[in-house]
Motif scaffolding. Structure first.
Motif, PDB file in Angstrom:
ATOM      1  N   ARG A   4       0.835  -1.201   0.000  1.00  0.00           N
ATOM      2  CA  ARG A   4       0.000   0.000   0.000  1.00  0.00           C
ATOM      3  C   ARG A   4       0.875   1.258   0.000  1.00  0.00           C
ATOM      4  O   ARG A   4       0.559   2.240  -0.670  1.00  0.00           O
ATOM      5  N   THR A   5       1.972   1.216   0.738  1.00  0.00           N
ATOM      6  CA  THR A   5       2.906   2.350   0.734  1.00  0.00           C
ATOM      7  C   THR A   5       3.510   2.551  -0.650  1.00  0.00           C
ATOM      8  O   THR A   5       3.682   3.687  -1.118  1.00  0.00           O
ATOM      9  N   PHE A   6       3.836   1.457  -1.331  1.00  0.00           N
ATOM     10  CA  PHE A   6       4.364   1.554  -2.702  1.00  0.00           C
ATOM     11  C   PHE A   6       3.339   2.191  -3.637  1.00  0.00           C
ATOM     12  O   PHE A   6       3.688   3.052  -4.458  1.00  0.00           O
ATOM     13  N   CYS A   7       2.074   1.795  -3.530  1.00  0.00           N
ATOM     14  CA  CYS A   7       1.032   2.377  -4.385  1.00  0.00           C
ATOM     15  C   CYS A   7       0.836   3.861  -4.087  1.00  0.00           C
ATOM     16  O   CYS A   7       0.590   4.659  -5.007  1.00  0.00           O
ATOM     17  N   LEU A   8       0.964   4.239  -2.818  1.00  0.00           N
ATOM     18  CA  LEU A   8       0.885   5.662  -2.474  1.00  0.00           C
ATOM     19  C   LEU A   8       2.041   6.445  -3.084  1.00  0.00           C
ATOM     20  O   LEU A   8       1.863   7.577  -3.547  1.00  0.00           O
ATOM     21  N   PHE A   9       3.215   5.853  -3.100  1.00  0.00           N
ATOM     22  CA  PHE A   9       4.356   6.536  -3.708  1.00  0.00           C
ATOM     23  C   PHE A   9       4.178   6.666  -5.221  1.00  0.00           C
ATOM     24  O   PHE A   9       4.590   7.687  -5.815  1.00  0.00           O
ATOM     25  N   VAL A  10       3.608   5.656  -5.853  1.00  0.00           N
ATOM     26  CA  VAL A  10       3.327   5.756  -7.293  1.00  0.00           C
ATOM     27  C   VAL A  10       2.331   6.877  -7.572  1.00  0.00           C
ATOM     28  O   VAL A  10       2.467   7.637  -8.540  1.00  0.00           O
ATOM     29  N   THR A  11       1.320   7.005  -6.707  1.00  0.00           N
ATOM     30  CA  THR A  11       0.361   8.108  -6.844  1.00  0.00           C
ATOM     31  C   THR A  11       1.038   9.454  -6.625  1.00  0.00           C
ATOM     32  O   THR A  11       0.757  10.429  -7.334  1.00  0.00           O
ATOM     33  N   PHE A  12       1.943   9.511  -5.653  1.00  0.00           N
ATOM     34  CA  PHE A  12       2.701  10.737  -5.417  1.00  0.00           C
ATOM     35  C   PHE A  12       3.545  11.102  -6.632  1.00  0.00           C
ATOM     36  O   PHE A  12       3.678  12.292  -6.973  1.00  0.00           O
ATOM     37  N   ASP A  13       4.105  10.119  -7.289  1.00  0.00           N
ATOM     38  CA  ASP A  13       4.887  10.360  -8.506  1.00  0.00           C
ATOM     39  C   ASP A  13       4.049  11.088  -9.555  1.00  0.00           C
ATOM     40  O   ASP A  13       4.465  12.108 -10.125  1.00  0.00           O
ATOM     41  N   LEU A  14       2.840  10.585  -9.805  1.00  0.00           N
ATOM     42  CA  LEU A  14       1.966  11.216 -10.796  1.00  0.00           C
ATOM     43  C   LEU A  14       1.572  12.629 -10.381  1.00  0.00           C
ATOM     44  O   LEU A  14       1.632  13.571 -11.192  1.00  0.00           O
ATOM     45  N   LEU A  15       1.175  12.802  -9.128  1.00  0.00           N
ATOM     46  CA  LEU A  15       0.720  14.123  -8.675  1.00  0.00           C
ATOM     47  C   LEU A  15       1.866  15.137  -8.672  1.00  0.00           C
ATOM     48  O   LEU A  15       1.662  16.311  -8.998  1.00  0.00           O
ATOM     49  N   PHE A  16       3.052  14.710  -8.298  1.00  0.00           N
ATOM     50  CA  PHE A  16       4.194  15.626  -8.246  1.00  0.00           C
ATOM     51  C   PHE A  16       4.605  16.083  -9.642  1.00  0.00           C
ATOM     52  O   PHE A  16       4.875  17.274  -9.870  1.00  0.00           O
ATOM     53  N   ILE A  17       4.658  15.159 -10.594  1.00  0.00           N
ATOM     54  CA  ILE A  17       4.987  15.532 -11.977  1.00  0.00           C
ATOM     55  C   ILE A  17       3.903  16.435 -12.557  1.00  0.00           C
ATOM     56  O   ILE A  17       4.194  17.407 -13.282  1.00  0.00           O
ATOM     57  N   THR A  18       2.635  16.151 -12.238  1.00  0.00           N
ATOM     58  CA  THR A  18       1.538  17.008 -12.701  1.00  0.00           C
ATOM     59  C   THR A  18       1.660  18.411 -12.130  1.00  0.00           C
ATOM     60  O   THR A  18       1.466  19.408 -12.843  1.00  0.00           O
ATOM     61  N   LEU A  19       1.999  18.509 -10.854  1.00  0.00           N
ATOM     62  CA  LEU A  19       2.169  19.820 -10.227  1.00  0.00           C
ATOM     63  C   LEU A  19       3.301  20.605 -10.877  1.00  0.00           C
ATOM     64  O   LEU A  19       3.153  21.809 -11.169  1.00  0.00           O
ATOM     65  N   LEU A  20       4.422  19.948 -11.120  1.00  0.00           N
ATOM     66  CA  LEU A  20       5.541  20.640 -11.771  1.00  0.00           C
ATOM     67  C   LEU A  20       5.177  21.081 -13.194  1.00  0.00           C
ATOM     68  O   LEU A  20       5.582  22.165 -13.634  1.00  0.00           O
ATOM     69  N   TRP A  21       4.426  20.263 -13.887  1.00  0.00           N
ATOM     70  CA  TRP A  21       4.038  20.637 -15.250  1.00  0.00           C
ATOM     71  C   TRP A  21       3.081  21.834 -15.243  1.00  0.00           C
ATOM     72  O   TRP A  21       3.185  22.728 -16.087  1.00  0.00           O
ATOM     73  N   ILE A  22       2.145  21.861 -14.287  1.00  0.00           N
ATOM     74  CA  ILE A  22       1.236  23.011 -14.190  1.00  0.00           C
ATOM     75  C   ILE A  22       2.014  24.282 -13.849  1.00  0.00           C
ATOM     76  O   ILE A  22       1.743  25.369 -14.392  1.00  0.00           O
ATOM     77  N   ILE A  23       2.999  24.176 -12.956  1.00  0.00           N
ATOM     78  CA  ILE A  23       3.840  25.341 -12.632  1.00  0.00           C
ATOM     79  C   ILE A  23       4.597  25.805 -13.867  1.00  0.00           C
ATOM     80  O   ILE A  23       4.714  27.013 -14.135  1.00  0.00           O
ATOM     81  N   GLU A  24       5.079  24.858 -14.650  1.00  0.00           N
ATOM     82  CA  GLU A  24       5.790  25.220 -15.889  1.00  0.00           C
ATOM     83  C   GLU A  24       4.871  25.932 -16.882  1.00  0.00           C
ATOM     84  O   GLU A  24       5.280  26.887 -17.559  1.00  0.00           O
ATOM     85  N   LEU A  25       3.601  25.490 -16.947  1.00  0.00           N
ATOM     86  CA  LEU A  25       2.643  26.154 -17.829  1.00  0.00           C
ATOM     87  C   LEU A  25       2.391  27.591 -17.388  1.00  0.00           C
ATOM     88  O   LEU A  25       2.268  28.502 -18.222  1.00  0.00           O
TER      89      LEU A  25
END
Length: 219
Positions: A53-74
Protein backbone atom coordinates in the motif's frame (compact mmCIF):
# COMPACT_ATOMS: atom_id res chain seq x y z
CA UNK A 1 41.58 -38.21 17.32
CA UNK A 2 39.64 -36.51 20.12
CA UNK A 3 38.86 -33.48 17.97
CA UNK A 4 36.43 -35.27 15.67
CA UNK A 5 33.55 -35.56 18.17
CA UNK A 6 34.01 -31.96 19.19
CA UNK A 7 33.90 -30.78 15.58
CA UNK A 8 30.78 -32.82 14.90
CA UNK A 9 29.11 -31.40 18.00
CA UNK A 10 30.01 -27.85 16.94
CA UNK A 11 28.65 -28.45 13.44
CA UNK A 12 25.45 -29.87 14.87
CA UNK A 13 25.01 -26.93 17.24
CA UNK A 14 25.66 -24.42 14.45
CA UNK A 15 23.11 -26.13 12.19
CA UNK A 16 20.55 -26.02 14.97
CA UNK A 17 21.23 -22.35 15.67
CA UNK A 18 20.87 -21.54 11.95
CA UNK A 19 17.08 -22.13 12.12
CA UNK A 20 15.94 -19.85 14.94
CA UNK A 21 12.65 -19.02 13.36
CA UNK A 22 11.50 -22.63 13.13
CA UNK A 23 12.58 -23.36 16.72
CA UNK A 24 10.82 -20.25 17.97
CA UNK A 25 7.62 -21.20 16.17
CA UNK A 26 7.57 -24.70 17.65
CA UNK A 27 8.16 -23.28 21.13
CA UNK A 28 4.80 -21.43 20.95
CA UNK A 29 1.75 -23.22 22.25
CA UNK A 30 -1.03 -24.28 19.84
CA UNK A 31 -3.37 -21.47 20.91
CA UNK A 32 -0.75 -18.83 20.04
CA UNK A 33 -0.06 -20.56 16.71
CA UNK A 34 -3.73 -20.55 15.78
CA UNK A 35 -4.01 -16.90 16.76
CA UNK A 36 -1.04 -16.05 14.57
CA UNK A 37 -2.42 -18.01 11.61
CA UNK A 38 -5.79 -16.27 11.98
CA UNK A 39 -4.02 -12.90 11.99
CA UNK A 40 -2.21 -13.77 8.74
CA UNK A 41 -5.45 -14.98 7.12
CA UNK A 42 -7.25 -11.84 8.26
CA UNK A 43 -4.48 -9.75 6.75
CA UNK A 44 -4.85 -11.57 3.43
CA UNK A 45 -8.63 -11.05 3.45
CA UNK A 46 -8.18 -7.38 4.31
CA UNK A 47 -6.42 -6.73 1.02
CA UNK A 48 -2.90 -5.76 0.04
CA UNK A 49 -0.12 -5.62 2.60
CA UNK A 50 0.97 -2.42 4.30
CA UNK A 51 4.27 -2.20 2.44
CA UNK A 52 2.52 -2.70 -0.94
CA UNK A 53 0.00 0.00 0.00
CA UNK A 54 2.91 2.35 0.73
CA UNK A 55 4.36 1.55 -2.70
CA UNK A 56 1.03 2.38 -4.39
CA UNK A 57 0.88 5.66 -2.47
CA UNK A 58 4.36 6.54 -3.71
CA UNK A 59 3.33 5.76 -7.29
CA UNK A 60 0.36 8.11 -6.84
CA UNK A 61 2.70 10.74 -5.42
CA UNK A 62 4.89 10.36 -8.51
CA UNK A 63 1.97 11.22 -10.80
CA UNK A 64 0.72 14.12 -8.68
CA UNK A 65 4.19 15.63 -8.25
CA UNK A 66 4.99 15.53 -11.98
CA UNK A 67 1.54 17.01 -12.70
CA UNK A 68 2.17 19.82 -10.23
CA UNK A 69 5.54 20.64 -11.77
CA UNK A 70 4.04 20.64 -15.25
CA UNK A 71 1.24 23.01 -14.19
CA UNK A 72 3.84 25.34 -12.63
CA UNK A 73 5.79 25.22 -15.89
CA UNK A 74 2.64 26.15 -17.83
CA UNK A 75 2.10 29.18 -15.59
CA UNK A 76 5.71 30.31 -15.82
CA UNK A 77 5.62 30.35 -19.64
CA UNK A 78 2.72 32.80 -19.80
CA UNK A 79 -0.57 31.28 -18.66
CA UNK A 80 -2.09 27.83 -18.53
CA UNK A 81 -4.51 28.17 -21.45
CA UNK A 82 -2.00 29.61 -23.93
CA UNK A 83 0.84 27.27 -23.00
CA UNK A 84 -1.46 24.25 -22.77
CA UNK A 85 -2.68 24.85 -26.32
CA UNK A 86 0.90 25.22 -27.50
CA UNK A 87 2.22 22.07 -25.77
CA UNK A 88 -0.78 19.79 -26.35
CA UNK A 89 -2.53 20.85 -29.56
CA UNK A 90 0.70 21.96 -31.25
CA UNK A 91 2.91 19.34 -29.67
CA UNK A 92 6.63 19.60 -30.40
CA UNK A 93 8.93 16.86 -29.15
CA UNK A 94 11.91 19.18 -28.82
CA UNK A 95 10.24 21.82 -26.65
CA UNK A 96 7.12 20.36 -24.99
CA UNK A 97 6.84 18.88 -21.48
CA UNK A 98 3.49 17.24 -22.18
CA UNK A 99 5.14 13.90 -22.99
CA UNK A 100 6.86 13.82 -19.58
CA UNK A 101 3.43 14.19 -17.98
CA UNK A 102 2.07 11.36 -20.16
CA UNK A 103 5.06 9.26 -19.11
CA UNK A 104 4.05 9.71 -15.45
CA UNK A 105 0.46 8.71 -16.32
CA UNK A 106 1.82 5.63 -18.09
CA UNK A 107 3.84 4.58 -15.03
CA UNK A 108 0.88 5.15 -12.73
CA UNK A 109 -1.57 3.07 -14.79
CA UNK A 110 0.79 0.13 -15.34
CA UNK A 111 2.04 -0.08 -11.76
CA UNK A 112 -1.35 0.35 -10.10
CA UNK A 113 -2.89 -2.22 -12.44
CA UNK A 114 -0.07 -4.71 -11.85
CA UNK A 115 0.64 -4.32 -8.13
CA UNK A 116 -2.62 -3.00 -6.66
CA UNK A 117 -5.38 -4.58 -8.75
CA UNK A 118 -3.67 -7.77 -9.98
CA UNK A 119 -1.34 -7.99 -6.92
CA UNK A 120 1.57 -9.15 -9.03
CA UNK A 121 4.52 -10.62 -7.12
CA UNK A 122 7.17 -10.20 -9.78
CA UNK A 123 9.43 -7.37 -10.88
CA UNK A 124 8.76 -7.48 -14.63
CA UNK A 125 6.13 -4.67 -14.60
CA UNK A 126 8.33 -2.21 -12.71
CA UNK A 127 11.30 -3.20 -14.89
CA UNK A 128 9.26 -2.44 -18.01
CA UNK A 129 8.08 0.99 -16.82
CA UNK A 130 11.54 1.99 -15.59
CA UNK A 131 13.20 0.89 -18.83
CA UNK A 132 10.68 2.81 -20.96
CA UNK A 133 11.02 5.91 -18.73
CA UNK A 134 14.82 5.85 -18.77
CA UNK A 135 15.08 5.33 -22.53
CA UNK A 136 12.53 8.03 -23.34
CA UNK A 137 14.06 10.62 -21.00
CA UNK A 138 17.61 9.98 -22.23
CA UNK A 139 16.48 10.33 -25.85
CA UNK A 140 14.53 13.51 -25.06
CA UNK A 141 17.46 15.10 -23.22
CA UNK A 142 19.86 14.29 -26.07
CA UNK A 143 17.61 15.23 -29.02
CA UNK A 144 15.37 18.01 -27.67
CA UNK A 145 16.12 21.60 -26.69
CA UNK A 146 14.88 21.49 -23.10
CA UNK A 147 18.07 22.82 -21.55
CA UNK A 148 17.65 26.12 -23.40
CA UNK A 149 14.22 26.74 -21.80
CA UNK A 150 15.30 27.50 -18.25
CA UNK A 151 15.25 25.55 -15.00
CA UNK A 152 12.31 23.31 -15.93
CA UNK A 153 14.38 21.86 -18.74
CA UNK A 154 16.50 20.26 -16.02
CA UNK A 155 13.98 19.72 -13.23
CA UNK A 156 11.23 17.72 -14.92
CA UNK A 157 13.41 15.09 -16.68
CA UNK A 158 15.70 14.60 -13.67
CA UNK A 159 12.87 14.26 -11.14
CA UNK A 160 10.91 11.91 -13.39
CA UNK A 161 14.03 9.76 -13.83
CA UNK A 162 14.77 9.67 -10.08
CA UNK A 163 11.19 8.83 -9.07
CA UNK A 164 11.06 5.92 -11.52
CA UNK A 165 14.23 4.39 -10.08
CA UNK A 166 13.10 4.95 -6.47
CA UNK A 167 9.94 2.99 -7.28
CA UNK A 168 12.09 0.17 -8.69
CA UNK A 169 14.31 0.09 -5.61
CA UNK A 170 11.37 0.19 -3.20
CA UNK A 171 9.55 -2.70 -4.88
CA UNK A 172 12.62 -4.88 -5.37
CA UNK A 173 14.21 -4.39 -1.95
CA UNK A 174 11.20 -3.74 0.30
CA UNK A 175 7.85 -4.94 -1.04
CA UNK A 176 8.68 -8.31 -2.58
CA UNK A 177 11.19 -9.54 0.07
CA UNK A 178 8.96 -8.52 2.98
CA UNK A 179 5.89 -10.20 1.52
CA UNK A 180 7.91 -13.37 0.81
CA UNK A 181 9.17 -13.38 4.40
CA UNK A 182 5.65 -12.98 5.79
CA UNK A 183 4.43 -15.83 3.59
CA UNK A 184 7.25 -18.10 4.81
CA UNK A 185 6.39 -17.28 8.41
CA UNK A 186 2.76 -18.14 7.73
CA UNK A 187 3.69 -21.49 6.19
CA UNK A 188 6.01 -22.35 9.10
CA UNK A 189 3.36 -21.41 11.65
CA UNK A 190 0.73 -23.43 9.79
CA UNK A 191 3.00 -26.47 9.63
CA UNK A 192 3.82 -26.15 13.33
CA UNK A 193 0.12 -25.88 14.22
CA UNK A 194 -0.66 -29.03 12.26
CA UNK A 195 2.11 -30.93 14.04
CA UNK A 196 0.97 -29.59 17.40
CA UNK A 197 -2.58 -30.75 16.63
CA UNK A 198 -1.27 -34.27 15.93
CA UNK A 199 0.86 -34.37 19.06
CA UNK A 200 -1.77 -32.78 21.30
CA UNK A 201 -5.21 -33.79 19.95
CA UNK A 202 -7.01 -31.77 22.60
CA UNK A 203 -7.81 -31.44 26.26
CA UNK A 204 -9.96 -34.16 27.71
CA UNK A 205 -13.37 -33.03 28.89
CA UNK A 206 -14.80 -33.73 32.34
CA UNK A 207 -17.03 -36.47 30.97
CA UNK A 208 -14.01 -38.46 29.86
CA UNK A 209 -12.71 -38.82 33.43
CA UNK A 210 -14.30 -41.52 35.59
CA UNK A 211 -13.50 -43.39 38.78
CA UNK A 212 -13.25 -47.19 38.81
CA UNK A 213 -15.89 -49.01 40.88
CA UNK A 214 -14.99 -49.86 44.43
CA UNK A 215 -13.56 -53.30 44.88
CA UNK A 216 -15.13 -55.80 47.19
CA UNK A 217 -13.46 -55.99 50.58
CA UNK A 218 -11.11 -58.91 50.88
CA UNK A 219 -10.95 -59.57 47.15
Amino acid sequence: MNRVPGDSENAHSSSVESCPSLRDVHSINPAQLMARIESYEGREKKGISDVRRTFCLFVTFDLLFITLLWIIELNVKGGIETTLEKEVLHYDYSSSYFDIFLLAVFRFKVLILAYAMCRLRHWWAIAFTTAVTSAFLLAKVIISQLFSQGAFGYVLPIISFILAWIETWFLDFKVLPQEAEEENRFLIAQDASERAALLHPGVLSDGQFYSPPESVAGS
